[in-house]
Design a protein around this motif. Structure first.
Motif, PDB file in Angstrom:
ATOM      1  N   MET A  12     -35.202  -1.517   3.454  1.00  0.00           N
ATOM      2  CA  MET A  12     -35.227  -2.610   4.413  1.00  0.00           C
ATOM      3  C   MET A  12     -33.820  -3.090   4.767  1.00  0.00           C
ATOM      4  O   MET A  12     -33.587  -3.541   5.877  1.00  0.00           O
ATOM      5  CB  MET A  12     -36.056  -3.749   3.823  1.00  0.00           C
ATOM      6  CG  MET A  12     -36.391  -4.812   4.800  1.00  0.00           C
ATOM      7  SD  MET A  12     -37.479  -4.139   6.048  1.00  0.00           S
ATOM      8  CE  MET A  12     -37.809  -5.568   6.980  1.00  0.00           C
ATOM      9  N   ALA A  13     -32.906  -2.970   3.802  1.00  0.00           N
ATOM     10  CA  ALA A  13     -31.536  -3.414   4.062  1.00  0.00           C
ATOM     11  C   ALA A  13     -30.866  -2.524   5.103  1.00  0.00           C
ATOM     12  O   ALA A  13     -30.042  -2.995   5.881  1.00  0.00           O
ATOM     13  CB  ALA A  13     -30.727  -3.421   2.772  1.00  0.00           C
ATOM     14  N   GLY A  14     -31.208  -1.236   5.131  1.00  0.00           N
ATOM     15  CA  GLY A  14     -30.634  -0.335   6.122  1.00  0.00           C
ATOM     16  C   GLY A  14     -31.059  -0.677   7.531  1.00  0.00           C
ATOM     17  O   GLY A  14     -30.281  -0.557   8.473  1.00  0.00           O
ATOM     18  N   ILE A  15     -32.305  -1.102   7.684  1.00  0.00           N
ATOM     19  CA  ILE A  15     -32.805  -1.472   9.016  1.00  0.00           C
ATOM     20  C   ILE A  15     -32.136  -2.745   9.501  1.00  0.00           C
ATOM     21  O   ILE A  15     -31.761  -2.846  10.671  1.00  0.00           O
ATOM     22  CB  ILE A  15     -34.338  -1.615   8.982  1.00  0.00           C
ATOM     23  CG1 ILE A  15     -34.965  -0.249   8.733  1.00  0.00           C
ATOM     24  CG2 ILE A  15     -34.850  -2.231  10.262  1.00  0.00           C
ATOM     25  CD1 ILE A  15     -36.462  -0.280   8.571  1.00  0.00           C
ATOM     26  N   LYS A  16     -31.931  -3.706   8.598  1.00  0.00           N
ATOM     27  CA  LYS A  16     -31.245  -4.940   8.987  1.00  0.00           C
ATOM     28  C   LYS A  16     -29.809  -4.657   9.404  1.00  0.00           C
ATOM     29  O   LYS A  16     -29.311  -5.237  10.366  1.00  0.00           O
ATOM     30  CB  LYS A  16     -31.275  -5.940   7.839  1.00  0.00           C
ATOM     31  CG  LYS A  16     -32.621  -6.564   7.605  1.00  0.00           C
ATOM     32  CD  LYS A  16     -32.554  -7.584   6.501  1.00  0.00           C
ATOM     33  CE  LYS A  16     -33.935  -8.170   6.229  1.00  0.00           C
ATOM     34  NZ  LYS A  16     -33.900  -9.139   5.130  1.00  0.00           N
ATOM     35  N   ALA A  17     -29.154  -3.765   8.687  1.00  0.00           N
ATOM     36  CA  ALA A  17     -27.783  -3.416   9.051  1.00  0.00           C
ATOM     37  C   ALA A  17     -27.739  -2.714  10.403  1.00  0.00           C
ATOM     38  O   ALA A  17     -26.855  -2.986  11.225  1.00  0.00           O
ATOM     39  CB  ALA A  17     -27.165  -2.533   7.966  1.00  0.00           C
ATOM     40  N   LEU A  18     -28.677  -1.823  10.646  1.00  0.00           N
ATOM     41  CA  LEU A  18     -28.723  -1.106  11.921  1.00  0.00           C
ATOM     42  C   LEU A  18     -28.999  -2.060  13.082  1.00  0.00           C
ATOM     43  O   LEU A  18     -28.362  -1.962  14.137  1.00  0.00           O
ATOM     44  CB  LEU A  18     -29.792  -0.018  11.865  1.00  0.00           C
ATOM     45  CG  LEU A  18     -29.915   0.873  13.084  1.00  0.00           C
ATOM     46  CD1 LEU A  18     -28.643   1.671  13.268  1.00  0.00           C
ATOM     47  CD2 LEU A  18     -31.106   1.788  12.948  1.00  0.00           C
ATOM     48  N   ILE A  19     -29.890  -2.992  12.882  1.00  0.00           N
ATOM     49  CA  ILE A  19     -30.202  -3.967  13.933  1.00  0.00           C
ATOM     50  C   ILE A  19     -29.006  -4.869  14.202  1.00  0.00           C
ATOM     51  O   ILE A  19     -28.666  -5.146  15.357  1.00  0.00           O
ATOM     52  CB  ILE A  19     -31.455  -4.776  13.563  1.00  0.00           C
ATOM     53  CG1 ILE A  19     -32.691  -3.883  13.637  1.00  0.00           C
ATOM     54  CG2 ILE A  19     -31.616  -5.997  14.453  1.00  0.00           C
ATOM     55  CD1 ILE A  19     -33.955  -4.520  13.121  1.00  0.00           C
ATOM     56  N   SER A  20     -28.330  -5.310  13.136  1.00  0.00           N
ATOM     57  CA  SER A  20     -27.172  -6.186  13.352  1.00  0.00           C
ATOM     58  C   SER A  20     -26.019  -5.431  14.010  1.00  0.00           C
ATOM     59  O   SER A  20     -25.312  -5.989  14.847  1.00  0.00           O
ATOM     60  CB  SER A  20     -26.724  -6.811  12.038  1.00  0.00           C
ATOM     61  OG  SER A  20     -26.278  -5.822  11.149  1.00  0.00           O
ATOM     62  N   LEU A  21     -25.828  -4.155  13.667  1.00  0.00           N
ATOM     63  CA  LEU A  21     -24.786  -3.370  14.329  1.00  0.00           C
ATOM     64  C   LEU A  21     -25.092  -3.139  15.799  1.00  0.00           C
ATOM     65  O   LEU A  21     -24.201  -3.227  16.653  1.00  0.00           O
ATOM     66  CB  LEU A  21     -24.609  -2.032  13.618  1.00  0.00           C
ATOM     67  CG  LEU A  21     -23.790  -2.059  12.334  1.00  0.00           C
ATOM     68  CD1 LEU A  21     -23.837  -0.694  11.665  1.00  0.00           C
ATOM     69  CD2 LEU A  21     -22.365  -2.459  12.613  1.00  0.00           C
ATOM     70  N   SER A  22     -26.334  -2.855  16.114  1.00  0.00           N
ATOM     71  CA  SER A  22     -26.677  -2.645  17.522  1.00  0.00           C
ATOM     72  C   SER A  22     -26.582  -3.948  18.318  1.00  0.00           C
ATOM     73  O   SER A  22     -26.147  -3.940  19.469  1.00  0.00           O
ATOM     74  CB  SER A  22     -28.071  -2.036  17.645  1.00  0.00           C
ATOM     75  OG  SER A  22     -29.037  -2.937  17.159  1.00  0.00           O
ATOM     76  N   PHE A  23     -26.946  -5.056  17.695  1.00  0.00           N
ATOM     77  CA  PHE A  23     -26.820  -6.348  18.361  1.00  0.00           C
ATOM     78  C   PHE A  23     -25.344  -6.679  18.598  1.00  0.00           C
ATOM     79  O   PHE A  23     -24.969  -7.140  19.683  1.00  0.00           O
ATOM     80  CB  PHE A  23     -27.484  -7.443  17.522  1.00  0.00           C
ATOM     81  CG  PHE A  23     -27.470  -8.795  18.166  1.00  0.00           C
ATOM     82  CD1 PHE A  23     -28.264  -9.057  19.271  1.00  0.00           C
ATOM     83  CD2 PHE A  23     -26.663  -9.800  17.676  1.00  0.00           C
ATOM     84  CE1 PHE A  23     -28.253 -10.301  19.878  1.00  0.00           C
ATOM     85  CE2 PHE A  23     -26.643 -11.044  18.269  1.00  0.00           C
ATOM     86  CZ  PHE A  23     -27.433 -11.298  19.364  1.00  0.00           C
ATOM     87  N   GLY A  24     -24.491  -6.423  17.603  1.00  0.00           N
ATOM     88  CA  GLY A  24     -23.055  -6.667  17.769  1.00  0.00           C
ATOM     89  C   GLY A  24     -22.446  -5.784  18.839  1.00  0.00           C
ATOM     90  O   GLY A  24     -21.600  -6.224  19.609  1.00  0.00           O
ATOM     91  N   GLY A  25     -22.882  -4.521  18.903  1.00  0.00           N
ATOM     92  CA  GLY A  25     -22.391  -3.629  19.947  1.00  0.00           C
ATOM     93  C   GLY A  25     -22.808  -4.077  21.338  1.00  0.00           C
ATOM     94  O   GLY A  25     -22.031  -4.004  22.286  1.00  0.00           O
ATOM     95  N   ALA A  26     -24.040  -4.562  21.461  1.00  0.00           N
ATOM     96  CA  ALA A  26     -24.509  -5.046  22.762  1.00  0.00           C
ATOM     97  C   ALA A  26     -23.747  -6.298  23.191  1.00  0.00           C
ATOM     98  O   ALA A  26     -23.377  -6.429  24.367  1.00  0.00           O
ATOM     99  CB  ALA A  26     -26.003  -5.331  22.701  1.00  0.00           C
TER     100      ALA A  26
END
Length: 109
Positions: A1-15
């Motif tokens: 679950m921690a990997g998904i949160k990191a991926l979502i936060s990285l994509s949000f930061g990139g956007a």
């Protein structure tokens, strides 16, 4: 679950970072698309490290020159990406407000 949160936060930061970059270009106050040249730096940044991973055999634990050179070149590209908006603003190619928006976008990417 921690990997998904990191991926979502990285994509949000990139956007958010790309949104700031586009705002620095497209707002009617600034109306200059010179900051889009920074997208070349985003494309070029991972290339030296990817090439060195293909060339270098990672069986030895000692540091090798090819990998160190790739990290050095990647660092130079990233620092140049931060410096280009400031150079554009000092040369009066783009406004300082657009430079601030682009640099704010860099901190998110």
């Amino acid at each position: 679950m921690a990997g998904i949160k990191a991926l979502i936060s990285l994509s949000f930061g990139g956007a958010i970072g790309l949104m700031f970059l586009m705002l620095g270009c497209a707002l009617p106050v600034y109306n200059a698309y010179w900051p889009l040249f920074l997208l070349f730096f985003y494309i070029l940044a991972p290339i030296p490290y990817c090439i060195s991973r293909r060339v270098v055999d990672d069986t030895d634990s000692a540091s090798n020159a090819c990998k160190e050179l790739a990290i050095f070149l990647t660092t130079g590209i990233v620092v140049s990406a931060f410096g280009l908006p400031v150079i554009f603003a000092r040369a009066h190619v783009m406004a300082w407000g657009a430079c601030a928006l682009v640099l704010a976008g860099h901190s998110k990417l």
